[in-house]
Design a protein around this motif. Sequence first.
Motif, short mmCIF file in Angstrom:
data_model
loop_
_atom_site.label_atom_id
_atom_site.label_comp_id
_atom_site.label_asym_id
_atom_site.label_seq_id
_atom_site.Cartn_x
_atom_site.Cartn_y
_atom_site.Cartn_z
N SER A 31 -1.72 -29.55 -9.06
CA SER A 31 -2.96 -28.91 -8.60
C SER A 31 -4.17 -29.34 -9.41
N SER A 34 -7.60 -31.31 -8.05
CA SER A 34 -8.65 -30.58 -7.33
C SER A 34 -9.70 -30.05 -8.29
N ILE A 35 -9.29 -29.73 -9.51
CA ILE A 35 -10.23 -29.28 -10.54
C ILE A 35 -10.99 -30.47 -11.14
N GLN A 152 0.03 -22.47 -9.20
CA GLN A 152 -1.41 -22.39 -8.94
C GLN A 152 -1.99 -21.10 -9.48
N LEU A 156 -4.43 -22.75 -12.26
CA LEU A 156 -5.74 -23.15 -11.74
C LEU A 156 -6.91 -22.39 -12.38
N PRO A 157 -6.92 -21.06 -12.39
CA PRO A 157 -8.07 -20.38 -13.01
C PRO A 157 -8.21 -20.70 -14.49
N ALA A 160 -9.45 -24.31 -14.84
CA ALA A 160 -10.84 -24.38 -14.40
C ALA A 160 -11.78 -23.83 -15.47
N ILE A 257 -11.60 -26.60 -3.30
CA ILE A 257 -12.56 -26.42 -4.40
C ILE A 257 -13.82 -27.26 -4.17
N GLU A 267 -16.99 -23.42 -9.38
CA GLU A 267 -15.65 -24.00 -9.43
C GLU A 267 -14.59 -22.99 -9.86
N VAL A 268 -14.94 -22.16 -10.84
CA VAL A 268 -13.97 -21.16 -11.32
C VAL A 268 -13.64 -20.15 -10.22
N ALA A 271 -11.39 -21.88 -7.72
CA ALA A 271 -10.03 -21.94 -8.25
C ALA A 271 -9.35 -20.58 -8.14
N LEU A 274 -7.79 -20.23 -4.73
CA LEU A 274 -6.49 -20.89 -4.65
C LEU A 274 -5.43 -20.08 -5.38
#
Length: 422
Positions: A31, A34-35, A152, A156-157, A160, A257, A267-268, A271, A274
């Motif tokens: 993942s 994407s970031i 994810q 992800l967070p 990000a 994103i 962005e955050v 994320a 997601l």
Amino acid sequence: MNPQIKSKVYYGWVVVLVTFVTLLVSAGIRSMPSILMLPFENEFGWSRGGISSVISIGIFLYGLVGPFSAALLQRFGIRRVLLVAISGLAISLSITPLMTSLWQFEILWGLVAGLGTGMMANVLGVTVANQWFVKRKGLVVGLLTASAATGQLLFLPMLAKITVAVGWKYAVYSTVAALVLLLIIVAVWMRNHPYDVGAAPYGTQEVVKPEPFRGNLFLAPLLALRSALGSKTFWLLAGTFFFCGFSTNGLIGTHLIPACGDYGIPEVMAAGLLALMGLFDLVGTTASGWLSDRFDSRWLLFWYYGLRGLSLLFLPYALDTSPAALFIFSVFYGLDWIATVPPTVKLATKEFGKEKAGMIFGWVVVAHQIGASTAAYGAGVMREWLGSYTVPFVTAGFVCLFAALMAIRIAKGSAAAPQVQA
């Protein structure tokens, strides 16, 4: 030390837990692009299409290695294959902060990361379920499939926030640290087969020594594919999974994103959307495994693809209106993110048998990743041409509706019969 746990806990559940963590970390790595897409555009000046092409290659190789991974897991054992794959990924990610050119990104993430994560793909979960479980197999496949969504949710967070706060290189270093920890966990607790701990597969009483892998490591998956090509069920499963990949990790996983960035969504926060999908998919995919043990898998696929298609048709409207609409999309789409895997595995195992199911499902996953690769690259190019993601999102919605119709065309005799397990 004898790994057999002197308690009422079946050791197969320990293996499931280790596999869950392995797939979770692998999903977190997959993942990451994407970031990284927006930071790489800003730092290196690479185009959206160029970065998308690297992601596309990685997704394709992730799928292509699946059938051969199934053969490697049978020949060398789960533990040894995972240790090699994790070590390779750790080395590749450690070098990533030193890159300066797009071709280096292609090698490190398109080639090495694609092959490495492919060794820790859905085929791994199917292999573990088939070797350790007779009963509860659908539940185990659903749980292990859901680990991708949980990856994810956790990664992800956090990644990000690290990327925004101190830069993308520190996000990569954090992932390397997670891989080192995973390497230790696999080395200590992973076991290949119930026979290794003197146990029988869950749901049986007989301790059976596993059959040694016979045949050529590279030829066996190709022979399995040849045997499946004459089956209508194989083509329908591969076709629906092509559209599955097209509408999930290739499109939403890669481009949601950046699409949110086009509408000024930070962005955050994107994320976090997601991650929210990951949370609900953990519930949805685990429930899908439970349902596949009890209901006709063809109709489960019909509803999963149909509802996913409707949610994707709703997405352009959600992006253009309010955060509340995006929240609704994230919940609705998240419940269905990869819920298609357990019934697809069930149908493949029913049609081709437990022995070939891993390799043939691996080829079905190849179709999934070809679809994902197509969407990852195609959506990036269309964004450059048209200035928005509306056309790719709507196209994905309609192909999912078509996949729903394909699912019910699978022969009834191949579908898993309703079965309630004790």
